[in-house]
Design an enzyme around this catalytic site. Sequence first.
Site, mmCIF file in Angstrom:
data_model
loop_
_atom_site.group_PDB
_atom_site.id
_atom_site.type_symbol
_atom_site.label_atom_id
_atom_site.label_comp_id
_atom_site.label_asym_id
_atom_site.label_seq_id
_atom_site.Cartn_x
_atom_site.Cartn_y
_atom_site.Cartn_z
ATOM 1 N N GLY A 11 25.764 38.023 14.611
ATOM 2 C CA GLY A 11 25.627 38.466 13.220
ATOM 3 C C GLY A 11 26.933 39.043 12.716
ATOM 4 N N GLY A 16 27.711 43.940 11.506
ATOM 5 C CA GLY A 16 28.402 43.333 12.649
ATOM 6 C C GLY A 16 29.907 43.289 12.460
ATOM 7 N N ASP A 36 28.197 33.816 14.531
ATOM 8 C CA ASP A 36 27.226 33.712 13.438
ATOM 9 C C ASP A 36 26.944 32.236 13.190
ATOM 10 O OD1 ASP A 36 26.690 36.000 10.879
ATOM 11 O OD2 ASP A 36 26.004 33.934 10.670
ATOM 12 N N SER A 133 20.647 45.943 14.782
ATOM 13 C CA SER A 133 19.863 45.831 13.553
ATOM 14 C C SER A 133 18.877 46.986 13.461
ATOM 15 C CB SER A 133 19.060 44.525 13.552
ATOM 16 O OG SER A 133 19.904 43.408 13.622
ATOM 17 N N GLU A 163 22.704 51.597 13.459
ATOM 18 C CA GLU A 163 23.959 51.890 12.763
ATOM 19 C C GLU A 163 23.669 52.735 11.520
ATOM 20 O OE1 GLU A 163 27.139 51.452 13.671
ATOM 21 O OE2 GLU A 163 27.281 52.715 11.898
ATOM 22 N N PHE A 164 24.491 53.763 11.312
ATOM 23 C CA PHE A 164 24.268 54.669 10.183
ATOM 24 C C PHE A 164 25.338 54.555 9.101
ATOM 25 C CE2 PHE A 164 22.040 56.599 13.788
ATOM 26 C CZ PHE A 164 20.783 56.816 13.231
ATOM 27 N N LYS A 222 16.185 55.852 13.093
ATOM 28 C CA LYS A 222 16.896 55.115 12.041
ATOM 29 C C LYS A 222 16.032 55.001 10.788
ATOM 30 C CE LYS A 222 19.592 52.551 9.757
ATOM 31 N NZ LYS A 222 20.829 53.026 9.150
ATOM 32 N N ARG A 262 20.057 75.491 3.367
ATOM 33 C CA ARG A 262 18.948 74.758 3.964
ATOM 34 C C ARG A 262 18.761 73.406 3.290
ATOM 35 N NH1 ARG A 262 14.593 79.221 2.898
ATOM 36 N NH2 ARG A 262 15.763 79.056 0.953
ATOM 37 N N CYS A 278 19.048 48.463 2.423
ATOM 38 C CA CYS A 278 18.347 49.217 3.471
ATOM 39 C C CYS A 278 17.221 50.129 3.005
ATOM 40 C CB CYS A 278 19.366 50.049 4.248
ATOM 41 S SG CYS A 278 20.527 49.021 5.142
ATOM 42 N N PHE A 279 17.485 50.973 2.011
ATOM 43 C CA PHE A 279 16.509 52.032 1.716
ATOM 44 C C PHE A 279 15.115 51.480 1.429
ATOM 45 C CE2 PHE A 279 19.628 55.621 0.320
ATOM 46 C CZ PHE A 279 19.926 55.840 1.653
HETATM 47 N N1 NAD Z 1 24.201 46.754 5.402
HETATM 48 C C1 NAD Z 1 24.256 47.984 5.880
HETATM 49 O O1 NAD Z 1 24.930 48.833 5.345
HETATM 50 C C2 NAD Z 1 23.474 48.362 7.096
HETATM 51 C C3 NAD Z 1 23.711 49.604 7.694
HETATM 52 C C4 NAD Z 1 22.999 49.952 8.841
HETATM 53 C C5 NAD Z 1 22.090 49.063 9.390
HETATM 54 N N2 NAD Z 1 21.874 47.859 8.796
HETATM 55 C C6 NAD Z 1 20.962 46.929 9.465
HETATM 56 O O2 NAD Z 1 21.763 46.001 10.206
HETATM 57 C C7 NAD Z 1 21.170 44.700 10.222
HETATM 58 C C8 NAD Z 1 22.146 43.683 9.669
HETATM 59 O O3 NAD Z 1 22.420 44.006 8.327
HETATM 60 P P1 NAD Z 1 23.610 43.328 7.533
HETATM 61 O O4 NAD Z 1 23.688 44.019 6.216
HETATM 62 O O5 NAD Z 1 24.812 43.240 8.384
HETATM 63 O O6 NAD Z 1 23.011 41.835 7.325
HETATM 64 P P2 NAD Z 1 23.792 40.542 6.849
HETATM 65 O O7 NAD Z 1 22.787 39.665 6.207
HETATM 66 O O8 NAD Z 1 25.027 40.919 6.097
HETATM 67 O O9 NAD Z 1 24.292 39.861 8.214
HETATM 68 C C9 NAD Z 1 23.449 39.306 9.160
HETATM 69 C C10 NAD Z 1 24.105 38.052 9.715
HETATM 70 O O10 NAD Z 1 23.330 37.579 10.811
HETATM 71 C C11 NAD Z 1 23.427 36.161 10.832
HETATM 72 N N3 NAD Z 1 22.343 35.587 11.632
HETATM 73 C C12 NAD Z 1 21.010 35.616 11.400
HETATM 74 N N4 NAD Z 1 20.351 35.008 12.392
HETATM 75 C C13 NAD Z 1 21.269 34.582 13.286
HETATM 76 C C14 NAD Z 1 21.189 33.902 14.538
HETATM 77 N N5 NAD Z 1 20.019 33.562 15.051
HETATM 78 N N6 NAD Z 1 22.341 33.631 15.179
HETATM 79 C C15 NAD Z 1 23.531 33.980 14.662
HETATM 80 N N7 NAD Z 1 23.668 34.653 13.497
HETATM 81 C C16 NAD Z 1 22.548 34.936 12.800
HETATM 82 C C17 NAD Z 1 23.368 35.773 9.373
HETATM 83 O O11 NAD Z 1 23.917 34.482 9.173
HETATM 84 C C18 NAD Z 1 24.206 36.890 8.724
HETATM 85 O O12 NAD Z 1 25.571 36.518 8.545
HETATM 86 C C19 NAD Z 1 19.876 44.847 9.429
HETATM 87 O O13 NAD Z 1 18.831 45.112 10.322
HETATM 88 C C20 NAD Z 1 20.122 46.061 8.557
HETATM 89 O O14 NAD Z 1 18.931 46.726 8.216
HETATM 90 C C21 NAD Z 1 22.562 47.487 7.684
HETATM 91 O O1 UPG Z 2 22.977 61.015 -4.199
HETATM 92 C C1 UPG Z 2 22.852 59.783 -4.201
HETATM 93 C C2 UPG Z 2 23.281 58.963 -3.117
HETATM 94 C C3 UPG Z 2 23.071 57.591 -3.190
HETATM 95 N N1 UPG Z 2 22.482 57.044 -4.283
HETATM 96 C C4 UPG Z 2 22.239 55.589 -4.322
HETATM 97 O O2 UPG Z 2 21.541 55.221 -3.151
HETATM 98 C C5 UPG Z 2 21.866 53.901 -2.760
HETATM 99 C C6 UPG Z 2 22.279 53.858 -1.294
HETATM 100 O O3 UPG Z 2 23.518 54.514 -1.140
HETATM 101 P P1 UPG Z 2 24.145 54.837 0.288
HETATM 102 O O4 UPG Z 2 23.132 55.463 1.128
HETATM 103 O O5 UPG Z 2 25.392 55.585 0.054
HETATM 104 O O6 UPG Z 2 24.565 53.372 0.787
HETATM 105 P P2 UPG Z 2 23.927 52.380 1.876
HETATM 106 O O7 UPG Z 2 25.013 51.463 2.277
HETATM 107 O O8 UPG Z 2 22.664 51.802 1.363
HETATM 108 O O9 UPG Z 2 23.626 53.309 3.140
HETATM 109 C C7 UPG Z 2 22.320 53.724 3.506
HETATM 110 O O10 UPG Z 2 21.662 52.701 4.227
HETATM 111 C C8 UPG Z 2 22.371 52.272 5.416
HETATM 112 C C9 UPG Z 2 21.625 51.092 5.975
HETATM 113 O O11 UPG Z 2 20.553 51.460 6.777
HETATM 114 C C10 UPG Z 2 22.481 53.450 6.368
HETATM 115 O O12 UPG Z 2 23.167 53.027 7.541
HETATM 116 C C11 UPG Z 2 23.210 54.601 5.683
HETATM 117 O O13 UPG Z 2 23.259 55.722 6.559
HETATM 118 C C12 UPG Z 2 22.473 54.959 4.401
HETATM 119 O O14 UPG Z 2 23.193 55.970 3.678
HETATM 120 C C13 UPG Z 2 22.967 53.443 -3.721
HETATM 121 O O15 UPG Z 2 22.396 52.657 -4.744
HETATM 122 C C14 UPG Z 2 23.498 54.740 -4.276
HETATM 123 O O16 UPG Z 2 24.065 54.582 -5.550
HETATM 124 C C15 UPG Z 2 22.062 57.835 -5.344
HETATM 125 O O17 UPG Z 2 21.515 57.336 -6.326
HETATM 126 N N2 UPG Z 2 22.258 59.188 -5.271
#
Ligand code: NAD
Ligand code: UPG
Length: 464
Positions: A11, A16, A36, A133, A163-164, A222, A262, A278-279
């Site tokens: 991924g 990734g 990927d 993931s 991942e956070f 998570k 707090r 995500c949210f």
């Molecule tokens: N986007 C974020 O900020 C974020 C942060 C923390 C956690 N996560 C979590 O991480 C995970 C990935 O999120 P993302 O945003 O990177 O997704 P994404 O869609 O950007 O990337 C996922 C990738 O996986 C590939 N893929 C799917 N199935 C596959 C397979 N069988 N073999 C090889 N590649 C394959 C897809 O082609 C794609 O490029 C999710 O579970 C998400 O909830 C995302």
């Molecule tokens: O005070 C705030 C903070 C955020 N947002 C909105 O909330 C959404 C999410 O923002 P943010 O959390 O900063 O970005 P993400 O990339 O979605 O990150 C969240 O989702 C990820 C995927 O799970 C986690 O890894 C992160 O810890 C978590 O913050 C966006 O539309 C922001 O504009 C607000 O409206 N008010």
Amino acid sequence: MKEVKNICCIGAGYVGGPTMAVIALKNPHIKVNIVDINEQRIADWNDADLDKLPIYEPGLKEVVAETRGRNLFFSTNVDQGIQDADMIFISVNTPTKTYGKGKGQAADLKYIELCARQIARVAKRDKIVVEKSTLPVRTAEALKDILSNSESGFKFEILSNPEFLAEGTAIDDLMAPDRVLIGGDDTPSGQEAKDTLSAIYEAWVPKEQVLQTNVWSSELSKLTANAFLAQRISSINAMSALCEETEADVDEIARAIGMDSRIGPKFLKSSVGFGGSCFQKDVLNLVYIAKSYGLTEVAEYWDQVIQLNDYQKRRFADKIIKKSYNTVNDKKIAFLGWAFKKDTNDTRESAAIYVADHLLDENAQVVVYDPKVPAEQVYADLEYLNTHDPEEIRKRVKIVNDPYEATSEAHAIAVLTEWDEFKEYDWNKIFASTLKPANVFDGRNILDKKALEVIGFNVYNIGK
Ligand SMILES: NC(=O)c1ccc[n+]([C@@H]2O[C@H](COP(=O)([O-])OP(=O)(O)OC[C@H]3O[C@@H](n4cnc5c(N)ncnc54)[C@H](O)[C@@H]3O)[C@@H](O)[C@H]2O)c1
Ligand SMILES: O=c1ccn([C@@H]2O[C@H](COP(=O)(O)OP(=O)(O)O[C@H]3O[C@H](CO)[C@@H](O)[C@H](O)[C@H]3O)[C@@H](O)[C@H]2O)c(=O)[nH]1
């Protein structure tokens, strides 16, 4: 502790790509292969022009410049990546299910399962498999089941390492994480695997910030973290509606309560509604899991976070309509921003999509300017909703590359994303070309309201 010489990440997405780039940067002795099935994505990661990387994140191209070709590699050869690796991260997408049982709530685990089956099929030795993931609690059980039933007889140790990182600040978050969470079995081999992964992070993260738990706590932490963060935004957004009725100011309230140690000051910024991949997905998944254990009250509690967010997006669109004399029919509404937050080109679940959709219901003409989002992405986002005919969308929605063109002759200007550049515009110039009364709807409370009012704008904020 095992020696890790080769890591594979399945991924090459928003998680990734940046995560492995930083692991490679900080562990030059480990070869990191990101694989990927999406050929275009891999080609973009390999593009000689670093401005063409598939993901825009501040600081990312510098890390890729240093590591790519040194110990970081991108490939579509998933089998080879799996075979070569001592440790495999699974970082594929886990979207909300769009079909069958749990449709609209549960996480779709088909990509995860496909990865597990592929690992079971092609591995030629023992591996540590890491869930990167975001997954429902107890997913590791299914992974273990698939892997331990493989005919190969090799041993697979499963870890959870959610991942956070937040988008827009991914590199900073990865360089200095609040914590790294590693869940695994309490058996000797489970402990060894946890220590092996910990050592990779401890190349740059202080040891006391690398937290080890059991695998279920890690998986559920998570979802809990995202639910708590989303809940804070919905809580402050709920207050914003009340502020608009009472002349209280939501930003002042956020400051006042945020100084209570707090409560703390972060994630109290009222907005047009949270977006991102995500949210919503993770809270809905939590709701589904609670329901599946018969915990109705728990499910309903978290569901309110999503309902409030939907309300906030609708409320913003309704306000634009109301202040436009109750009709936006054929009126030009300029959107500043389409991404779900600033400093990213990601538009998944962006509030802008839903606000635009609501305005399209009322036959508005929407003109979008976003510094990072391409036109085709905007159309794809609206078409995905399946609420308007694609032809109608292309007729009613225009995407421009110049904010002054977007706002010229507009009946209303709406700020949907908090891009810094919006604050720097020549608002006198915008005022001269926009229709009067000149209404600005600041869905992010980022513009200088007083200065704009002096120019002659009517400024409508969230929660003021
Ligand atoms: N986007 C974020 O900020 C974020 C942060 C923390 C956690 N996560 C979590 O991480 C995970 C990935 O999120 P993302 O945003 O990177 O997704 P994404 O869609 O950007 O990337 C996922 C990738 O996986 C590939 N893929 C799917 N199935 C596959 C397979 N069988 N073999 C090889 N590649 C394959 C897809 O082609 C794609 O490029 C999710 O579970 C998400 O909830 C995302
Ligand atoms: O005070 C705030 C903070 C955020 N947002 C909105 O909330 C959404 C999410 O923002 P943010 O959390 O900063 O970005 P993400 O990339 O979605 O990150 C969240 O989702 C990820 C995927 O799970 C986690 O890894 C992160 O810890 C978590 O913050 C966006 O539309 C922001 O504009 C607000 O409206 N008010």
